[in-house]
Design an enzyme around this catalytic site. Structure first.
Site, PDB file in Angstrom:
ATOM      1  CB  ILE A   9      -0.972   0.006   1.216  1.00 17.04           C
ATOM      2  CG1 ILE A   9      -2.008   1.153   1.157  1.00 17.04           C
ATOM      3  CG2 ILE A   9      -0.221   0.109   2.559  1.00 17.04           C
ATOM      4  CD1 ILE A   9      -3.245   0.836   0.443  1.00 17.04           C
ATOM      5  CG  ASP A  56       8.115  -8.398   6.022  1.00 11.92           C
ATOM      6  OD1 ASP A  56       8.835  -7.422   6.278  1.00 11.92           O
ATOM      7  OD2 ASP A  56       8.337  -9.179   5.067  1.00 11.92           O
ATOM      8  CG  LEU A  57       4.506  -9.611   1.013  1.00 11.30           C
ATOM      9  CD1 LEU A  57       4.954  -8.938  -0.277  1.00 11.30           C
ATOM     10  CD2 LEU A  57       3.299 -10.507   0.766  1.00 11.30           C
ATOM     11  CB  SER A 127       6.996  -7.686 -13.747  1.00  7.38           C
ATOM     12  OG  SER A 127       7.946  -6.908 -14.433  1.00  7.38           O
ATOM     13  CD  GLU A 129      13.407  -6.802 -15.718  1.00  7.51           C
ATOM     14  OE1 GLU A 129      13.002  -5.832 -16.384  1.00  7.51           O
ATOM     15  OE2 GLU A 129      14.608  -7.136 -15.663  1.00  7.51           O
ATOM     16  CE1 TYR A 151      10.373  -6.898  -9.188  1.00  9.10           C
ATOM     17  CE2 TYR A 151      10.649  -6.975 -11.574  1.00  9.10           C
ATOM     18  CZ  TYR A 151       9.871  -6.690 -10.468  1.00  9.10           C
ATOM     19  OH  TYR A 151       8.595  -6.200 -10.635  1.00  9.10           O
ATOM     20  CG  HIS A 181       2.512   0.643 -14.134  1.00  5.06           C
ATOM     21  ND1 HIS A 181       2.794  -0.671 -14.383  1.00  5.06           N
ATOM     22  CD2 HIS A 181       2.244   0.714 -12.808  1.00  5.06           C
ATOM     23  CE1 HIS A 181       2.677  -1.372 -13.268  1.00  5.06           C
ATOM     24  NE2 HIS A 181       2.356  -0.543 -12.288  1.00  5.06           N
ATOM     25  NE  ARG A 186       8.188   3.653 -11.860  1.00  6.62           N
ATOM     26  CZ  ARG A 186       8.291   2.332 -11.757  1.00  6.62           C
ATOM     27  NH1 ARG A 186       8.121   1.724 -10.590  1.00  6.62           N
ATOM     28  NH2 ARG A 186       8.560   1.602 -12.830  1.00  6.62           N
TER      29      ARG A 186
END
Ligand code: NDP
Ligand code: GDR
Length: 326
Positions: A9, A56-57, A127, A129, A151, A181, A186
Site C-alpha cells: 500500500i 511482512d510478506l 511483470s 521484466e 527480480y 507504469h 514513482r
C-alpha cells in the site's frame, strides 16, 4: 460493502489502487511493513479511510493475522522488492520477498479461507521484466518467459505459483503482466522519475547534470493510474486469468530525455547527460513492448494517458515540488 486487502500500500501502485477502491466504496485494508515506516504518514494523509495493518510478506503468521482482521473479498499482492538494479545486489532477499512472499500470501489465503476459498479473488503483480530477453515482439500472454535479473526470476516463480494455486485449488487467482507504469508517485530510483526530477532541478538551476546508465533500452511506459484499473477489472471477471497490460508503444531512454528536456525549453540535452557504468546492469532487458489485445477484448481496458502526456505530467509535478522546496 466489499473488502479488499492490498499488500504494498505504501508503493506507487498501492496508493493509486487504494484511491480507486475507496472511490468504488470498498472497505480497504493495507499491509505496512517495518516498525517505523517513513511512508506510513503519507498513506495516512492520502487515504485516511484505509485501515493499516502491520505485516511482512516474509512472515506467514503476520499475513494470516492480516487476513483474519480484514476478511477480504479481494486481495491485491503488490508488495515486492521492485527495483531491478537492486536485485543483483540483494538476490536472496529479493527471492524471499518478491518470489516466496507471493507464495506466502497465496498459502495464507488458502489456510485462512478453508472451504470458502472460492469466495476470495486474488491478484498477483506480475511483470514485463519476466519477458527479459524477449522471444517475441510484441510480448503476449503466451510469449516464452526469459527473465534477465534476480527480480525477474523471482517474479516468474510468483507468477507460476499464482497459476498453480488456480489450477491446484480452484482459487480465483489472476496475474497481471504489467509493463512499466509511472506517475509523479514513482520512486526516484526508477528512470522516468530520476529524469523528471533532474530535469526540473536543472530547469530551476538547482542541479548541473544527470548521470545515467544505458540510454538505448526501450520500454513500453504507461500511467500507473490507468494500470490499477486493469487490476481491479481482472478481479471482476467470472474466470481468473492472466493479462498483459501495456500501451503497445515503445520508447527509448533517449526519447524520454527528449520529451522531458523539451518541456522545459532545452532541446540539446547531450551536454547535460553523462553516462556511468555504475548505472549499467549485468544483463539488460533491451526492448519491451506489450500486446494489450486480450485486456482490451476481455476486460474492455485501454490506457488513457500517452507517453508524452505522462512525461510532461511528471516533469510538471517535479517542477512544482522543487519550487515548493525553495
Ligand atoms: P513500489 O516499489 O513503489 O512498491 C513496492 C511495495 O512493496 C512498497 O509498498 C513496499 O513497502 C512493499 N514491500 C517491500 N518489501 C516488502 C515486504 N517484505 N513485505 C511487505 N511489503 C513489502 O512498486 P510499485 O508500486 O511500482 O509496483 C507494485 C507491484 O507491481 C510490485 O510488486 C512490482 O514489482 C510490480 N510491478 C510494477 C511495475 C511498474 O512499472 N511499477 C510493472 C510490473 C510489475 P515499503 O514502502 O515499506 O518499502
Ligand atoms: P525497469 O525500470 O528496470 O524496467 O523495472 P527502471 O526505470 O529502473 O529502468 C528502465 C530502463 O532504464 C535504463 N536506465 C536506467 N534505469 C535507472 N533506474 N536509472 C538510470 O540511471 C538508468 N539509465 C538507464 C535501465 O537500464 C532500464 O533498461 C521497472 C520496475 O518497476 C519493475 O518493478 C517492473 O517490474 C518493471 O519496470 C516492469
Amino acid at each position: 460493502m466489499k473488502r479488499a486487502l492490498i499488500t504494498g500500500i505504501t508503493g506507487q501502485d498501492g496508493m493509486y489502487l487504494g484511491e480507486l477502491l475507496v472511490s468504488k466504496g470498498y472497505e480497504v485494508y493495507g499491509l505496512v511493513r517495518g516498525q517505523n515506516n517513513p511512508k506510513l504518514e503519507i498513506v495516512r494523509a492520502l487515504l485516511p479511510s484505509v485501515k493499516l495493518l502491520f505485516g511482512d510478506l516474509t512472515d506467514l503468521s503476520s499475513l494470516l493475522r492480516a487476513l483474519d482482521v480484514s476478511r477480504p473479498d479481494e486481495i491485491y499482492n503488490l508488495g515486492a522488492i521492485s527495483f531491478v538494479a537492486y536485485s543483483w545486489e540483494n538476490a536472496s532477499l529479493t527471492t524471499d520477498v518478491t518470489g516466496k512472499g507471493a507464495l506466502n500470501i497465496l498459502e495464507a489465503t488458502r489456510l485462512h479461507s478453508g472451504d470458502d476459498l472460492g469466495r476470495i479473488r486474488f491478484y498477483q503483480a506480475s511483470s514485463s521484466e519476466m519477458f527479459g530477453k524477449v522471444q517475441e515482439v510484441p510480448q503476449k500472454e503466451s510469449t516464452l518467459l526469459w527473465p534477465r535479473s534476480p527480480y525477474g526470476v523471482a517474479k516468474v516463480f510468483a507468477h507460476y505459483m499464482t497459476i498453480n494455486y488456480r489450477e491446484s485449488y480452484g482459487m480465483h487467482a489472476s496475474s497481471g503482466l504489467l509493463f512499466n507504469h509511472e506517475s509523479p508517485r514513482r520512486g526516484p530510483e526508477f528512470v522516468t522519475r530520476k529524469v523528471s526530477q533532474a530535469v526540473a532541478r536543472i530547469a530551476l538551476g538547482k542541479q548541473d547534470k544527470i548521470v545515467m546508465g544505458n540510454l538505448d533500452a526501450s520500454r513500453d511506459w504507461g500511467f500507473a493510474g490507468d494500470y490499477v484499473e486493469a487490476m481491479w477489472l481482472m478481479l471482476q471477471q467470472d474466470q481468473a486469468d492472466d493479462y498483459v497490460i501495456s500501451t503497445g508503444e515503445t520508447h527509448t531512454i533517449h526519447e524520454l530525455l527528449d520529451v522531458a528536456f523539451h518541456h522545459v525549453g532545452i532541446d540539446d540535452w547531450r551536454p547535460l547527460v553523462e553516462q556511468d557504468p555504475a548505472f549499467m546492469r549485468p544483463a539488460e532487458v533491451d526492448l519491451l513492448v506489450g500486446d494489450p489485445t486480450k485486456a482490451a477484448t476481455v476486460l474492455g481496458w485501454k490506457p488513457k494517458v500517452g507517453f508524452e502526456q505522462l512525461v510532461t505530467m511528471m516533469v510538471e509535478s517535479d517542477l512544482a515540488e522543487q519550487k515548493s522546496l525553495a
